[in-house]
Design a protein around this motif. Sequence first.
Motif, PDB file in Angstrom:
ATOM      1  N   LYS A   1      28.718   3.311 -16.047  1.00 44.47           N
ATOM      2  CA  LYS A   1      28.673   1.872 -16.311  1.00 44.47           C
ATOM      3  C   LYS A   1      27.345   1.560 -17.013  1.00 44.47           C
ATOM      4  O   LYS A   1      26.451   0.950 -16.446  1.00 44.47           O
ATOM      5  CB  LYS A   1      28.776   1.101 -14.986  1.00 44.47           C
ATOM      6  CG  LYS A   1      30.116   1.277 -14.297  1.00 44.47           C
ATOM      7  CD  LYS A   1      30.168   0.548 -12.975  1.00 44.47           C
ATOM      8  CE  LYS A   1      29.316   1.244 -11.937  1.00 44.47           C
ATOM      9  NZ  LYS A   1      29.267   0.538 -10.647  1.00 44.47           N
ATOM     10  N   PRO A   2      27.242   1.988 -18.261  1.00 51.19           N
ATOM     11  CA  PRO A   2      25.948   1.898 -18.935  1.00 51.19           C
ATOM     12  C   PRO A   2      25.686   0.539 -19.565  1.00 51.19           C
ATOM     13  O   PRO A   2      26.600  -0.278 -19.712  1.00 51.19           O
ATOM     14  CB  PRO A   2      26.084   2.955 -20.033  1.00 51.19           C
ATOM     15  CG  PRO A   2      27.540   2.932 -20.357  1.00 51.19           C
ATOM     16  CD  PRO A   2      28.288   2.581 -19.106  1.00 51.19           C
TER      17      PRO A   2
ATOM     18  N   LEU B   1      34.035   4.816 -19.128  1.00 49.43           N
ATOM     19  CA  LEU B   1      33.554   3.821 -20.079  1.00 49.43           C
ATOM     20  C   LEU B   1      34.638   2.765 -20.360  1.00 49.43           C
ATOM     21  O   LEU B   1      34.354   1.570 -20.442  1.00 49.43           O
ATOM     22  CB  LEU B   1      33.146   4.539 -21.372  1.00 49.43           C
ATOM     23  CG  LEU B   1      31.965   3.972 -22.138  1.00 49.43           C
ATOM     24  CD1 LEU B   1      30.763   3.739 -21.240  1.00 49.43           C
ATOM     25  CD2 LEU B   1      31.589   4.898 -23.281  1.00 49.43           C
ATOM     26  N   ASP B   2      35.896   3.245 -20.475  1.00 50.02           N
ATOM     27  CA  ASP B   2      37.002   2.309 -20.704  1.00 50.02           C
ATOM     28  C   ASP B   2      37.139   1.329 -19.546  1.00 50.02           C
ATOM     29  O   ASP B   2      37.354   0.132 -19.755  1.00 50.02           O
ATOM     30  CB  ASP B   2      38.321   3.084 -20.872  1.00 50.02           C
ATOM     31  CG  ASP B   2      38.412   3.704 -22.261  1.00 50.02           C
ATOM     32  OD1 ASP B   2      37.606   3.304 -23.131  1.00 50.02           O
ATOM     33  OD2 ASP B   2      39.266   4.584 -22.466  1.00 50.02           O
ATOM     34  N   THR B   3      37.020   1.858 -18.336  1.00 50.80           N
ATOM     35  CA  THR B   3      37.105   0.993 -17.156  1.00 50.80           C
ATOM     36  C   THR B   3      35.990  -0.048 -17.175  1.00 50.80           C
ATOM     37  O   THR B   3      36.201  -1.221 -16.873  1.00 50.80           O
ATOM     38  CB  THR B   3      36.979   1.848 -15.871  1.00 50.80           C
ATOM     39  OG1 THR B   3      37.821   2.983 -16.021  1.00 50.80           O
ATOM     40  CG2 THR B   3      37.347   1.051 -14.643  1.00 50.80           C
ATOM     41  N   TRP B   4      34.812   0.404 -17.528  1.00 49.79           N
ATOM     42  CA  TRP B   4      33.638  -0.474 -17.606  1.00 49.79           C
ATOM     43  C   TRP B   4      33.850  -1.566 -18.650  1.00 49.79           C
ATOM     44  O   TRP B   4      33.606  -2.741 -18.412  1.00 49.79           O
ATOM     45  CB  TRP B   4      32.411   0.374 -17.914  1.00 49.79           C
ATOM     46  CG  TRP B   4      31.085  -0.319 -18.107  1.00 49.79           C
ATOM     47  CD1 TRP B   4      30.260  -0.193 -19.167  1.00 49.79           C
ATOM     48  CD2 TRP B   4      30.411  -1.210 -17.198  1.00 49.79           C
ATOM     49  NE1 TRP B   4      29.119  -0.927 -18.996  1.00 49.79           N
ATOM     50  CE2 TRP B   4      29.186  -1.578 -17.798  1.00 49.79           C
ATOM     51  CE3 TRP B   4      30.726  -1.751 -15.950  1.00 49.79           C
ATOM     52  CZ2 TRP B   4      28.279  -2.440 -17.183  1.00 49.79           C
ATOM     53  CZ3 TRP B   4      29.827  -2.617 -15.344  1.00 49.79           C
ATOM     54  CH2 TRP B   4      28.618  -2.951 -15.950  1.00 49.79           C
TER      55      TRP B   4
ATOM     56  N   ILE C   1      34.004  -5.612 -18.387  1.00 51.18           N
ATOM     57  CA  ILE C   1      33.203  -6.521 -19.228  1.00 51.18           C
ATOM     58  C   ILE C   1      34.110  -7.542 -19.919  1.00 51.18           C
ATOM     59  O   ILE C   1      33.788  -8.739 -19.983  1.00 51.18           O
ATOM     60  CB  ILE C   1      32.380  -5.708 -20.254  1.00 51.18           C
ATOM     61  CG1 ILE C   1      31.264  -4.952 -19.519  1.00 51.18           C
ATOM     62  CG2 ILE C   1      31.794  -6.612 -21.338  1.00 51.18           C
ATOM     63  CD1 ILE C   1      30.516  -3.951 -20.355  1.00 51.18           C
ATOM     64  N   ASP C   2      35.272  -7.078 -20.377  1.00 53.23           N
ATOM     65  CA  ASP C   2      36.205  -8.014 -21.020  1.00 53.23           C
ATOM     66  C   ASP C   2      36.690  -9.074 -20.034  1.00 53.23           C
ATOM     67  O   ASP C   2      36.903 -10.224 -20.404  1.00 53.23           O
ATOM     68  CB  ASP C   2      37.382  -7.244 -21.623  1.00 53.23           C
ATOM     69  CG  ASP C   2      36.957  -6.503 -22.893  1.00 53.23           C
ATOM     70  OD1 ASP C   2      35.960  -6.930 -23.511  1.00 53.23           O
ATOM     71  OD2 ASP C   2      37.595  -5.495 -23.238  1.00 53.23           O
TER      72      ASP C   2
ATOM     73  N   PRO D   1      37.416  -3.008 -10.561  1.00 54.12           N
ATOM     74  CA  PRO D   1      36.916  -1.631 -10.512  1.00 54.12           C
ATOM     75  C   PRO D   1      35.506  -1.521  -9.923  1.00 54.12           C
ATOM     76  O   PRO D   1      35.047  -0.435  -9.641  1.00 54.12           O
ATOM     77  CB  PRO D   1      36.920  -1.198 -11.978  1.00 54.12           C
ATOM     78  CG  PRO D   1      36.972  -2.446 -12.766  1.00 54.12           C
ATOM     79  CD  PRO D   1      37.673  -3.446 -11.917  1.00 54.12           C
ATOM     80  N   LEU D   2      34.862  -2.648  -9.742  1.00 56.81           N
ATOM     81  CA  LEU D   2      33.495  -2.574  -9.232  1.00 56.81           C
ATOM     82  C   LEU D   2      33.447  -2.924  -7.758  1.00 56.81           C
ATOM     83  O   LEU D   2      34.220  -3.762  -7.294  1.00 56.81           O
ATOM     84  CB  LEU D   2      32.619  -3.557  -9.992  1.00 56.81           C
ATOM     85  CG  LEU D   2      32.336  -3.180 -11.432  1.00 56.81           C
ATOM     86  CD1 LEU D   2      31.549  -4.288 -12.089  1.00 56.81           C
ATOM     87  CD2 LEU D   2      31.568  -1.886 -11.501  1.00 56.81           C
TER      88      LEU D   2
END
Lengths: 569, 200
Positions: free
Chosen positions: A205-206, A345-348, A352-353, B21-22
């Motif tokens: 989760k960068p 990254l896709d999950t992250w 974010i979306d 997911p978090l």
Amino acid sequence: MVLTGAEIVVRCLQEEKVEYVFGYPGGAVLFIYDELFKQDKVRHVLVRHEQAAVHAADAVARCTDKVGVALVTSGPGLTNAVTGIATAYMDSIPIVIISGQVPTAAIGLDAFQEVDTVGITRPCVKHNFLVKDAKDIAPTIKKAFYLAKTGRPGPVLVDIPKDVTAAKCEFSYPQSVSMRSYNPTVKGHQGQIKKALQLLLEAKKPMIYAGGGVVLSDSSERLIRIARMLGFPVTNTLMGLGGYPATDKQSVGMLGMHGTYEANMAMQYCDVLLAVGARFDDRVIGNPAHFAQVARKIIHIDVDPSSISKRVRVDVPIVGNLPEVMDDLIRLLEATTERPDREALDTWWKQIDEWRRRDCLKYKKSDEIIKPQLVIEKLWQVTNGDAFVTSDVGQHQMWAAQYYKFDKPRRWINSGGLGTMGVGIPYAMGVQMAHPGSPVAVVTGEASVQMCIQELSTCKQYRLPIKICNLNNRYLGMVRQWQEFFHGNRYSESYMDSLPDFAKLAEAYGHVGLRVEKPSEVEDALREAFRRKNDLVFLDFQVDQTENVYPMVQGGKGLTEMILAPEDL
Amino acid sequence: MSSVSRPTGAGYARAPASGSPLPALPWLPKISTSKPTMRHVISLLLENEAGALSRVSGLFSARGYNIESLTVAATEDPSMSRMTIISIGSDDVIEQITKQLNKLVDVVKVVDVSEAAHIERELMLIKVRATGKDREEVKRTADIFRGHIVDVTESTYIVELTGDPTKLDAFIGAIDRTLILETVRTGVCGIGRGDRILRA
């Protein structure tokens, strides 16, 4: 070649290829002004107040890669300049200020127009000098430019007594500077850069957090490259706007007190944070204890070691010049086929979306009254997002930062650190001087603009066709907003009665003034202003008096404790 | 700025709802912000120039750092001064102090000599009333502390005493307080032991 001290000063400026000096003459600098008169390589711009001279010089440095130069006289000339110097200091802007001083023999005797210049400016300059001998002028000015520009940039002041400018001595301009006490780190530690790479590649989760350093070191393209190769989200600070293109899909917008919901949430919940040329200040991360509640690895690249682990503990500090360190990082990234975990990254990004869908910059449109946000949106459209925009300080500054999507560095000129009201017009003067022919807009408010309104006269003298967008709500908007939120609607001294008719005022100075009252007129007014290529146009927008800046993180609160809308109050 | 506490109810941005997911924001126990403070001996080499001292002292006052004592004099190289600052602070604060000092353009080098074996010395001149039986007592105490009496009048002594600051404190504690007429102390100067050398 034997020259007078004053001749040497001017020759030094020529050697440094200074195009513009912003200043104001007075007793202690008369010899220098006499020499300026006799040459035409260095152009002097006569301002109406010394504060504006320093702001304009500061703006030249912000919108180009040059060092800005201001020239002021002793005593009040210098004290007027202090606000400008402190403003540049807080934002690490490379400028050189030359100030006159009373004659050496009079120093310390409370002479006319004497102040302890070196003492007064010491806390707000990178370094300052008092030159007591004409033979020291050239080496000192050389050092001043070198200090201003290298390492973490900043203002450097050279104080020169009047008799020193009259004394004669041999002149030769030094080719290089060597100071045993000043050796800023350029290359980053290779082991640390490798460690940083490893962390970046392992991130799930960068987040990339880019500050004003990216803009000031011209590292924008390197940042874009790194962000592209890694596929990470990027947030810019107020000072970093334009360092990463705002319209890019990887941009999550500005973060901080008035940052976007998605930027602040991603900043809080990321597992690896790459901080580049930023300093984790209070307006950016809110309460550091709250920020520290989520465990994340932080990589911090900065040229100034004292910016690292100052407010937030950092795991991988890298001290060095951004271009060098980022080039090393890019080389390492190119040398490896390893890339961050795509799935994670896709999950992250999905998360974010989801945050983006809050649409935190949405505002209530109106057909009746001009919403200030609308003016900025229209300004962005009318200028194709390609203007230089300066701002003053307050609500209008935040709206400009939120709604004008800066895609290029050095286009957004504002006072971030010190928050100096009144910088807008002088900044635009410096920018327009440095970029003649380019569109320059000032986003300001009726309170800020009055703090340096006298510079409309300078704009006339030098024919600077800047476009002033005054978001006039008759309140000290940001103060009023805080009073509404946190002081029970008691609007103590934040309402301004007896404002001038700004359109007429602009006309009195010889410019074009327009008063805009209806939302439907906003776009046409802006188009008309930019169509007038040779005129300064003062657009006085009568905007909604009650509008507030959202989102907002109250001082001392955590970054995610945002007030997103009036309903949250 | 404002210290008005605000409700923390609905409307505030919260951790994402479950199913996200978090993980929910972990409301960890409050982190204690009071960190243990330690006394540090910071040595610096700086250009022997007008104003260099005020840059250092100005930095301490501007940033709210603590100065217990500060001593400075030229070194064997007259273009350079050596300064010893005694400061008290947490590790974070001391780290910031050394970084901020390093950033000053006049400062050539900074070392926290108290990080390892080092020597501290301070000199004190103390003028005491020395009459009657006190005259003998002060002399005896000065001898025990390996001090010297460097000035004698019918009614006073000046004792010169060198040592680490706690020794000087102990001397003051050892003599009758009412006898003390004046004390003057130089502040501490410090140096690393053995191979630890501070040079430009």
